[in-house]
Structures are given as C-alpha cells and as structure tokens.
Design a protein around this motif. Structure first.
Motif, mmCIF file in Angstrom:
data_model
loop_
_atom_site.group_PDB
_atom_site.id
_atom_site.type_symbol
_atom_site.label_atom_id
_atom_site.label_comp_id
_atom_site.label_asym_id
_atom_site.label_seq_id
_atom_site.Cartn_x
_atom_site.Cartn_y
_atom_site.Cartn_z
ATOM 1 N N LYS A 30 0.821 -1.215 0.000
ATOM 2 C CA LYS A 30 0.000 0.000 0.000
ATOM 3 C C LYS A 30 0.857 1.268 0.000
ATOM 4 O O LYS A 30 0.489 2.285 0.593
ATOM 5 C CB LYS A 30 -0.960 0.016 1.196
ATOM 6 C CG LYS A 30 -1.866 -1.194 1.287
ATOM 7 C CD LYS A 30 -2.739 -1.345 0.049
ATOM 8 C CE LYS A 30 -3.655 -2.560 0.160
ATOM 9 N NZ LYS A 30 -4.466 -2.759 -1.051
ATOM 10 N N LYS A 31 1.985 1.219 -0.686
ATOM 11 C CA LYS A 31 2.853 2.381 -0.789
ATOM 12 C C LYS A 31 2.728 3.008 -2.173
ATOM 13 O O LYS A 31 2.700 2.310 -3.174
ATOM 14 C CB LYS A 31 4.308 1.994 -0.515
ATOM 15 C CG LYS A 31 4.595 1.684 0.950
ATOM 16 C CD LYS A 31 6.080 1.465 1.184
ATOM 17 C CE LYS A 31 6.375 1.255 2.662
ATOM 18 N NZ LYS A 31 7.828 1.062 2.917
ATOM 19 N N LEU A 32 2.677 4.344 -2.185
ATOM 20 C CA LEU A 32 2.528 5.089 -3.427
ATOM 21 C C LEU A 32 3.485 6.271 -3.413
ATOM 22 O O LEU A 32 3.548 7.020 -2.431
ATOM 23 C CB LEU A 32 1.088 5.583 -3.582
ATOM 24 C CG LEU A 32 0.828 6.612 -4.684
ATOM 25 C CD1 LEU A 32 1.001 5.968 -6.063
ATOM 26 C CD2 LEU A 32 -0.561 7.212 -4.544
ATOM 27 N N THR A 33 4.230 6.439 -4.496
ATOM 28 C CA THR A 33 5.066 7.627 -4.660
ATOM 29 C C THR A 33 4.839 8.197 -6.052
ATOM 30 O O THR A 33 4.735 7.446 -7.021
ATOM 31 C CB THR A 33 6.566 7.315 -4.468
ATOM 32 O OG1 THR A 33 6.985 6.365 -5.450
ATOM 33 C CG2 THR A 33 6.835 6.771 -3.074
ATOM 34 N N THR A 82 4.489 13.104 -3.994
ATOM 35 C CA THR A 82 3.412 12.535 -3.188
ATOM 36 C C THR A 82 3.899 11.228 -2.600
ATOM 37 O O THR A 82 4.462 10.389 -3.318
ATOM 38 C CB THR A 82 2.148 12.278 -4.030
ATOM 39 O OG1 THR A 82 1.684 13.511 -4.574
ATOM 40 C CG2 THR A 82 1.047 11.654 -3.189
ATOM 41 N N LEU A 83 3.685 11.025 -1.317
ATOM 42 C CA LEU A 83 4.079 9.788 -0.645
ATOM 43 C C LEU A 83 2.904 9.291 0.179
ATOM 44 O O LEU A 83 2.404 10.001 1.057
ATOM 45 C CB LEU A 83 5.295 10.023 0.259
ATOM 46 C CG LEU A 83 5.727 8.834 1.118
ATOM 47 C CD1 LEU A 83 6.139 7.661 0.233
ATOM 48 C CD2 LEU A 83 6.864 9.233 2.053
ATOM 49 N N GLY A 84 2.458 8.085 -0.116
ATOM 50 C CA GLY A 84 1.344 7.504 0.624
ATOM 51 C C GLY A 84 1.674 6.120 1.132
ATOM 52 O O GLY A 84 2.396 5.361 0.478
ATOM 53 N N ASP A 85 1.161 5.776 2.307
ATOM 54 C CA ASP A 85 1.300 4.433 2.875
ATOM 55 C C ASP A 85 0.027 4.146 3.665
ATOM 56 O O ASP A 85 -0.884 4.985 3.719
ATOM 57 C CB ASP A 85 2.570 4.323 3.726
ATOM 58 C CG ASP A 85 2.624 5.297 4.876
ATOM 59 O OD1 ASP A 85 1.568 5.578 5.480
ATOM 60 O OD2 ASP A 85 3.725 5.798 5.179
ATOM 61 N N SER A 100 -0.516 7.151 6.316
ATOM 62 C CA SER A 100 -0.374 8.584 6.057
ATOM 63 C C SER A 100 -0.397 8.872 4.563
ATOM 64 O O SER A 100 -0.238 7.978 3.736
ATOM 65 C CB SER A 100 0.934 9.114 6.667
ATOM 66 O OG SER A 100 2.055 8.511 6.037
ATOM 67 N N TYR A 101 -0.593 10.180 4.259
ATOM 68 C CA TYR A 101 -0.584 10.660 2.885
ATOM 69 C C TYR A 101 -0.010 12.067 2.914
ATOM 70 O O TYR A 101 -0.499 12.942 3.642
ATOM 71 C CB TYR A 101 -2.000 10.664 2.312
ATOM 72 C CG TYR A 101 -2.051 10.907 0.831
ATOM 73 C CD1 TYR A 101 -1.822 9.879 -0.074
ATOM 74 C CD2 TYR A 101 -2.328 12.183 0.333
ATOM 75 C CE1 TYR A 101 -1.877 10.097 -1.447
ATOM 76 C CE2 TYR A 101 -2.376 12.410 -1.032
ATOM 77 C CZ TYR A 101 -2.150 11.364 -1.915
ATOM 78 O OH TYR A 101 -2.193 11.599 -3.270
ATOM 79 N N LEU A 119 4.939 15.201 9.880
ATOM 80 C CA LEU A 119 6.279 15.223 9.322
ATOM 81 C C LEU A 119 6.851 16.626 9.398
ATOM 82 O O LEU A 119 6.140 17.618 9.223
ATOM 83 C CB LEU A 119 6.252 14.758 7.855
ATOM 84 C CG LEU A 119 5.774 13.323 7.596
ATOM 85 C CD1 LEU A 119 5.674 13.075 6.100
ATOM 86 C CD2 LEU A 119 6.701 12.312 8.240
ATOM 87 N N THR A 120 8.121 16.698 9.665
ATOM 88 C CA THR A 120 8.812 17.982 9.725
ATOM 89 C C THR A 120 9.683 18.157 8.489
ATOM 90 O O THR A 120 10.129 17.185 7.882
ATOM 91 C CB THR A 120 9.696 18.071 10.988
ATOM 92 O OG1 THR A 120 10.655 16.998 10.960
ATOM 93 C CG2 THR A 120 8.854 17.962 12.242
#
Length: 394
Positions: free
Chosen positions: A311-314, A339-342, A345-346, A380-381
C-alpha cells in the motif's frame, strides 16, 4: 533353429521343455519372423506360447522323478503373446514405426499394448516427432501417453517475413481413467523490416484438473541506434492456479524529436521476480529532455511507483537542469512536487535537489548532493539532507 541373420528375411524357432522335481512343468515355444518385403519396410512378427502346470494334472506332461510336495508353490498361469512391429522408412530423413502386442493368460489377466511413432523431417527443414503408447489390462486399467513435437530446423522466409521459427510441444498422460498431466507449449518468432515479433504459449493441467497458462505477445522495433524512434511492447497474461488472470505489461518508447530533444516513456505492471512470482507493482517514468547547448540540458519528468501489497505510493512531477562547468565538473539542480502515501499517512512535499560531481583525477571522484523537503503533513517535519560520496578505481 534359425536362418542366418545376414539375410534380409530370417526365421527363428525355439522350443523348451522343463520338468521340476516338485511336479511342476513348463513348456515354451518361441517363433520370430523378420522380413523386408521392400527396402523401405521392415516387419517383425513374433509369438510366444508358455504352458505351465502340474504333472499329475496333465497327461501329456513329463513324468515325475520324485514325490509331489504338498507345500509346493502355486503354478504360474499359462500365457500366449503375439507381437507385430513395423518400420516404414518413408524417406531418408523420415520414418514411421508401429507396434502391437496382445497377451492372453489362463488367469483371465489378459493385456494388449499399442505404440505408434513418427520421427524425422517429413519435408525439408521441418522436424517432427510424435509418439503414442497405450497399455490396456482387461478389466483393470488403461494407461496411455502421448508426446508430440514440431519445429523448423532453419528459419523460413515468406515475403517480407524473415527469420521465421516455429516450435510446438504437447505431452499427456492418462492413468486409472483419469488425466494425470497435460502440457502444451508453442513459440513463434519472426522479423518484418528488422522489427522483431514474438508469440509464446505455455499451458499445464495437473491431475486435479487445475489449469495454468502463460501467453506472451512481444514487439520490438529496429534496434539500430541511428534510428529516430525505438519502441518495445511486452504483454504477458498468466492464468493462475485459482483461475484469476494477471496482466504483466512492459511498454517503452524512445523518440528523438530532433537533434536536441529526447522523449522517453516507460510503463510496467506486475513484474515477475527471479522465481516467477508476480509482484503487485506499477511503475511509470516519462521524461522530456532538451539540450540548450552541448554542455547544458533541461529535463521535465513524471515518475510513479505503486505497490498494492504494501500500500505504498510515490509520485513525482518536476523539472531539472544539468550541465558541465568544465571537463571534470558536473552540476545539477531539480525541483519536484512529490506525493508519498502508505497505509497510515498521505503527504505532499516540495523537493529541491542540488548536485556537484567532480573528477579529481583518473581514479578518484567526489560527489556532493543536498536534498531539501517541506511537507504538508502535520506528522512530518521539513528536513535537509546532505551527502558526500567518494569513489575510486582499484
């Protein structure tokens, strides 16, 4: 007695009489005929008769020389076997064989077998092998096996179609009135105006009736690097054990729009690892690169990676510039919206990348790179990362 084996036609006859001290006897007769009615045809005919029993039970049996043992082993059944074998040499390169045998037994366990085969080149540059065997035991079981293979030994040419090669193979086994296994494979490759084509099929059926299959369609344009356009299409469909179908795709286009502009498109789904396991991944990479001058180029790109298993998306959409300050120093800068999704988080981020690569001498290289990211996710920082890589040849 027998006729000399040097003759094309021969006849062999053998007679044996055996009497055992426990009262058993065995009488056997073997007859074999070898003939060549014509040069291309060979015929073998044989008959074997074996008569077994106890001396007291058969008036014509040899007399006893000792007392009958009441614990003597059971007498084996009598049996007769007839066999016929033919071989026809149709041409110097192609032959047909046929075999048949029939066995009759006094214990009603009769059986017969059949064998048919083809082997060689029926026509020029075409190889064919085929064999079928069947064994039938009356009232018990029938077992048969088939094996067929076809291929051309040298590539064909038909009009604009060049280097055409075709191969096919089929095997099956039936036992106990049930299919045990079946396999089919086929492959064809050819060229048209230096473009290459491929069709490939593999199908398997196991003893439980489960079917699996693989079908491949492939096309590749002329690989000559001087050509303005290069393309590749690879499409594979796999039928899995559970009946589902997986579509494995790999597309690539490489197009030089002019002397200074280069377009590259790559797309793939469900790649396979070294164990042929299908990975639930999708990848895409699109780039347009333009050379402003020999030592300076601009690039715009879009990149995608999606893994359904994790379920990872970049995703990245950006542009960059790269050039040489001198013969030993290369610099680059790029910006992308990522874009980074898991599963948890998104996030969207702005990504800036800077690069300085310098060759110190013939064997030593140093690379300085910096990445700056700003995130819109509260978890996220923003971060800055710098890397120094030192490489040397040894």
């Amino acid at each position: 007695f027998e006729t000399p084996k040097t003759r094309p036609n021969s006849f062999n006859f053998d007679l044996k009489r055996i009497a055992y001290e426990d009262g058993r006897y065995e009488r056997s007769t073997n007859l074999n005929l070898h003939a060549k009615p014509i040069d291309s045809l060979t015929v073998n005919v044989s008959r074997q008769e074996v008569d077994r029993g106890q001396s007291g039970a058969d008036p014509g049996a040899p007399p006893l020389t000792g007392s009958i043992d009441p614990n003597a082993p059971t007498v084996s059944p009598s049996e007769n076997t007839d066999a016929l074998d033919l071989q026809w040499q149709a041409t110097k390169q192609f032959a047909v064989v046929f075999g048949f045998s029939q066995k009759e037994s006094s214990d009603s366990k009769s059986a017969d077998s059949l064998s048919i085969g083809l082997q060689g080149d029926p026509v020029k540059n075409v190889k064919l092998t085929a064999k079928f065997d069947e064994v039938h035991n009356d009232g018990v079981n029938t077992k048969d096996a088939a094996d067929f293979a076809f291929s051309n030994s040298k590539p064909f040419r038909i009009g604009s179609i060049r280097d055409l090669t075709i191969s096919a193979h089929y095997t099956s086994l039936n036992d106990q009135g049930k299919l045990q296994n079946e396999s089919m494979t086929g492959k064809a490759t050819w060229k048209i105006w230096k473009s290459e084509f491929l069709l490939d099929y593999t199908g398997l059926t196991d003893q439980n009736g489960v079917n699996t299959a693989s079908r491949i369609y492939s096309f590749t344009t002329d690989p000559n690097p001087k050509k303005q356009f290069h393309g590749e299409l690879f499409y594979k469909v796999r039928t899995m054990v559970d009946g589902s179908e997986q579509q494995i795709r790999r597309y690539r286009a490489d197009w030089k729009l002019d002397r200074f502009t280069h377009f590259v498109y790559t797309f793939g789904t469900l790649p396979e690892d070294d164990k042929s396991t299908v990975l639930a991944q999708t990848k895409a990479d699109v780039s347009l690169k333009h050379s402003v001058r020999p030592n300076l180029s601009l690039e715009a790109y879009y990149r995608l990676y999606n893994d359904d298993a994790t379920k990872k998306l970049t995703r990245s959409l950006g542009f960059g510039v790269e050039g040489k300050l001198d013969r030993t120093t290369r610099v680059g800068a790029a910006y992308s919206l990522d874009t980074l999704g898991d599963p948890t988080s998104y996030d969207h981020s702005n990504h800036c990348h800077f690069l300085l690569d310098r060759q110190l001498d013939a064997d030593h290289f140093v690379t300085l790179s910096t990445d700056v990211r700003s995130h819109d996710s509260k978890d996220l920082t923003d971060d800055i990362r710098a890397n120094v890589d030192f490489r040397f040849v040894f």
